[in-house]
Design an enzyme around this catalytic site. Structure first.
Site, PDB file in Angstrom:
ATOM      1  N   CYS A  52       0.893  -1.157   0.000  1.00 11.35           N
ATOM      2  CA  CYS A  52       0.000   0.000   0.000  1.00 11.35           C
ATOM      3  C   CYS A  52       0.923   1.196   0.000  1.00 11.35           C
ATOM      4  CB  CYS A  52      -0.909   0.015   1.224  1.00 11.35           C
ATOM      5  SG  CYS A  52      -1.816   1.574   1.357  1.00 11.35           S
ATOM      6  N   CYS A  78      -0.433   4.191   2.585  1.00 13.11           N
ATOM      7  CA  CYS A  78      -0.401   4.019   4.049  1.00 13.11           C
ATOM      8  C   CYS A  78      -0.163   2.551   4.372  1.00 13.11           C
ATOM      9  CB  CYS A  78      -1.652   4.562   4.714  1.00 13.11           C
ATOM     10  SG  CYS A  78      -3.213   4.043   3.987  1.00 13.11           S
ATOM     11  N   SER A  79      -1.224   1.807   4.673  1.00 11.88           N
ATOM     12  CA  SER A  79      -0.999   0.422   5.090  1.00 11.88           C
ATOM     13  C   SER A  79      -2.225  -0.436   4.831  1.00 11.88           C
ATOM     14  CB  SER A  79      -0.655   0.390   6.579  1.00 11.88           C
ATOM     15  OG  SER A  79      -1.682   1.044   7.299  1.00 11.88           O
ATOM     16  N   CYS A  80      -2.967  -0.169   3.753  1.00 11.44           N
ATOM     17  CA  CYS A  80      -4.147  -0.972   3.448  1.00 11.44           C
ATOM     18  C   CYS A  80      -3.717  -2.430   3.281  1.00 11.44           C
ATOM     19  CB  CYS A  80      -4.830  -0.467   2.181  1.00 11.44           C
ATOM     20  SG  CYS A  80      -5.476   1.209   2.377  1.00 11.44           S
TER      21      CYS A  80
END
Lengths: 129, 201
Positions: free
Chosen positions: B109, B112-114
């Site tokens: 991602c 961010c951090s999906c």
């Protein structure tokens, strides 16, 4: 070894190595990480707040931090990440008018006072010598 | 107001910075009736105990053993994964990409951090780190090499960027010489990193 050499080595290492973390490491490194994580997840589940609204805030903070001083080792990444997460939660709650900023500082002061009261009453019962 | 604490006093963490802020936010939302403390507890418990890469490993092992399920998984990952009971939050739209001899897939991602929480749990630190997020798109083979993975030049590398709308998961290739293993035994072979694409089995 001078400070400069240390920094050079760290820099070199950081450029070469992607930080790793074994699968068995703790999910949350601090208790508050878990609470901050679950707080926004719960609010999105139980209200009309779209996840994307929070995510936009998170992305902005991560990008700013990445520019300033990106962390390299796993623990620092986690710590910085959840600092960003918490700021994003707070700003989302304010921007979406769930909470007003002065309420937060007032609540913090209430908690501090209640902790101080508890400690004071304990110290009265068990005075220090 | 200063209380008379001695120099050797250690502050409770709750009095300090982030922990205090989180508690204040939580108490305010509860007081306003927007969330319940038990609901927050339940979310923490779910992510600490009930979800994680073992869920994804079961999906992968079933796909290896059941061609119909595999076809469904690749066509409609969300429905196939939901059918196994893995329905948690951030799993509404999942797409599974298959590793083959020709193509190796990796997920990231970049923003961010999906991450597909219901099947992989929460992401590891390096997945959230700037180094991985920025570099895996630019130089995936160099990043994979740092994970100890040297792919043949003939194998194409595809990077999939997860978003809030769609989260990817890699279906790794079944390891050789595992024809006699049960589905449960196969699931034990599947690692988290193999479903991110930073490892092969």
């Amino acid at each position: 070894m001078s400070q400069c050499n240390v920094d050079d080595n760290v820099l070199l290492q950081a450029q070469r190595i992607i930080p790793d973390r074994p699968e068995g490491d703790p999910l949350f490194r601090r208790a508050w990480h878990a609470r901050a994580f679950a707080l926004i997840v719960t609010l999105v589940k139980d209200s009309d707040l779209p996840w994307a609204t929070f995510q936009t805030q998170l992305v902005e903070r991560l990008a700013a931090q990445q520019k300033d001083a990106p962390a390299r080792d796993p623990e620092q990444i986690d710590l910085q990440y959840f600092d960003c997460w918490l700021e994003a939660v707070e700003d989302t709650l304010i921007a979406q008018q769930f909470i007003e900023r002065p309420e937060i500082s007032a609540q913090i002061e209430r908690i501090r006072q209640s902790v101080a009261d508890i400690r004071h009453s304990q110290m009265s019962l068990h005075p220090r010598t | 107001m200063q209380d008379n604490l001695s120099d050797d006093h250690h502050h409770d963490p709750i009095e300090e910075g982030a922990a205090l802020r989180v508690r204040a936010l939580e108490e305010l939302l509860i007081a306003k009736g927007l969330v319940k403390a038990e609901a927050i507890d339940a979310v923490v418990e779910y992510y600490e105990k009930e979800t994680g890469p073992r869920n994804g490993a079961q999906v992968v092992a079933r796909a290896w053993c059941d061609p119909d399920f595999k076809a469904w998984l690749l066509k409609d990952g969300t429905a196939a994964i939901h059918s196994m009971g893995f329905k948690g939050y951030q799993g509404e739209h999942m797409r599974v990409v298959e590793n083959t001899n020709d193509t190796h897939n990796i997920i990231v991602c970049t923003l961010c951090s999906c991450y597909p929480w219901p099947v992989l749990g929460l992401p590891p630190a390096w997945y959230k780190g700037a180094a991985y997020r920025a570099r895996v798109v630019r130089e995936p083979r160099a990043v994979l090499a740092e994970f100890g993975l040297d792919l043949p030049a003939s194998q194409k590398v595809r990077v999939w960027d997860s978003t809030a709308e769609i989260r990817f998961m890699v279906l790794p290739q079944r390891p050789p010489n595992t024809g006699n293993l049960s589905q449960a035994e196969l699931a034990d072979l599947v690692t988290r990193d193999s479903m991110i694409g930073t490892a092969v089995l």
